[in-house]
Design an enzyme around this catalytic site. Sequence first.
Site, PDB file in Angstrom:
ATOM      1  N   GLY A  14       7.624 -13.208   3.779  1.00 38.34           N
ATOM      2  CA  GLY A  14       6.210 -13.408   4.100  1.00 38.34           C
ATOM      3  C   GLY A  14       5.769 -12.986   5.480  1.00 38.34           C
ATOM      4  CB  SER A  15       7.092 -10.853   8.195  1.00 34.62           C
ATOM      5  OG  SER A  15       7.259  -9.557   7.692  1.00 34.62           O
ATOM      6  CG  ASN A  16       3.972  -6.899   5.737  1.00 35.12           C
ATOM      7  OD1 ASN A  16       3.361  -6.129   6.456  1.00 35.12           O
ATOM      8  ND2 ASN A  16       5.246  -6.716   5.409  1.00 35.12           N
ATOM      9  CG  LEU A  95       4.102  -2.467 -13.172  1.00 33.01           C
ATOM     10  CD1 LEU A  95       4.103  -1.473 -12.022  1.00 33.01           C
ATOM     11  CD2 LEU A  95       4.600  -1.791 -14.448  1.00 33.01           C
ATOM     12  CG  ASN A 110       2.415  -2.749  -2.624  1.00 32.02           C
ATOM     13  OD1 ASN A 110       2.831  -3.851  -2.245  1.00 32.02           O
ATOM     14  ND2 ASN A 110       3.229  -1.767  -2.974  1.00 32.02           N
ATOM     15  CG  HIS A 112       6.790   1.615  -0.763  1.00 34.07           C
ATOM     16  ND1 HIS A 112       7.512   0.901  -1.697  1.00 34.07           N
ATOM     17  CD2 HIS A 112       7.532   2.707  -0.462  1.00 34.07           C
ATOM     18  CE1 HIS A 112       8.641   1.548  -1.957  1.00 34.07           C
ATOM     19  NE2 HIS A 112       8.684   2.630  -1.221  1.00 34.07           N
ATOM     20  CG  ASP A 153       5.981   1.907  -4.966  1.00 35.58           C
ATOM     21  OD1 ASP A 153       5.343   0.927  -4.550  1.00 35.58           O
ATOM     22  OD2 ASP A 153       7.214   1.902  -5.152  1.00 35.58           O
ATOM     23  CD  GLU A 182       7.028  -2.897   6.145  1.00 36.86           C
ATOM     24  OE1 GLU A 182       6.487  -3.748   5.428  1.00 36.86           O
ATOM     25  OE2 GLU A 182       8.219  -2.608   6.044  1.00 36.86           O
TER      26      GLU A 182
HETATM   27  C1  GRF Z   1       8.108  -5.246   3.313  1.00 35.70           C
HETATM   28  O1  GRF Z   1       9.090  -4.369   3.790  1.00 35.70           O
HETATM   29  C2  GRF Z   1       7.103  -4.506   2.470  1.00 35.70           C
HETATM   30  O2  GRF Z   1       6.928  -3.186   2.866  1.00 35.70           O
HETATM   31  C3  GRF Z   1       7.721  -4.566   1.102  1.00 35.70           C
HETATM   32  O3  GRF Z   1       8.374  -5.787   1.023  1.00 35.70           O
HETATM   33  C4  GRF Z   1       8.694  -6.248   2.332  1.00 35.70           C
HETATM   34  C5  GRF Z   1       8.085  -7.591   2.473  1.00 35.70           C
HETATM   35  O4  GRF Z   1       8.425  -8.187   3.699  1.00 35.70           O
HETATM   36  N1  GRF Z   1       6.730  -4.342   0.075  1.00 35.70           N
HETATM   37  P1  GRF Z   1       7.701  -9.503   4.140  1.00 35.70           P
HETATM   38  O5  GRF Z   1       7.919 -10.531   3.038  1.00 35.70           O
HETATM   39  O6  GRF Z   1       6.247  -9.190   4.312  1.00 35.70           O
HETATM   40  O7  GRF Z   1       8.346  -9.911   5.426  1.00 35.70           O
END
Ligand code: GRF
Length: 209
Positions: A14-16, A95, A110, A112, A153, A182
């Site tokens: 969950g860092s994003n 998916l 999304n 990637h 993707d 990211e």
């Molecule tokens: C990230 O590398 C993102 O690009 C991919 O899954 C990973 C998720 O990381 N889709 P986080 O859970 O957001 O840390």
Amino acid sequence: MKRIVILVSGPSRGSNMRAIIEACREGRIPDSEVVAVIGAREDAPALQHAHALGVPTAVVNPNEFPEPDMYGDALMWVLQKAQPDLICLAGYMRLLPKQIVQAYPLQILNIHPALLPLFGGKGMYGLKVHQAVIESGMKVTGCTVHFVDEQYDTGPIVLQRCIPVMDDDTPETLAARLLPVEHETYIEAVRLFVEGRLRLEGKRVKVVG
Ligand code: GRF
């Protein structure tokens, strides 16, 4: 206020997700709020972080439904309650059910961890992506934020950012160096979306304004 819902998978850290929640709270993504995080397992680290940040969470576990369509219907029901303007997949490794993609055209993003259309598709996630990049011999890699369509993707690309691949990189070092990039890229893409500045022309997404 624009309403953002984030979808994460079972093991997602969950860092994003956290980067988007914080950017909304700090106004770096203007006039927007993460109104819910939906995950597949109650004990998922991402859901625990969301809970700690005071964001409402919901669990829809795909393994609890005998048919994929039923999982899609259940997820749709939860999404409809949340009334999202934008859905962000953040470490959502499956998916997305077709009925959801069709219900929210050009409203699902999304991220990637590679430069699509390279190194994407079914099974290309996590360290496998970075391993494939290193094995390919490429000297740059990066991340891609794209709109979600019905395949893995392949949706229209919104933003990409590059980083170099170093001679001594391992999948782990590459992943670690890419992660903050990211976060920045996802925040910028969400900001452009909520500002209404993304236009689709054919397969290309153009930034206006
Ligand atoms: C990230 O590398 C993102 O690009 C991919 O899954 C990973 C998720 O990381 N889709 P986080 O859970 O957001 O840390």
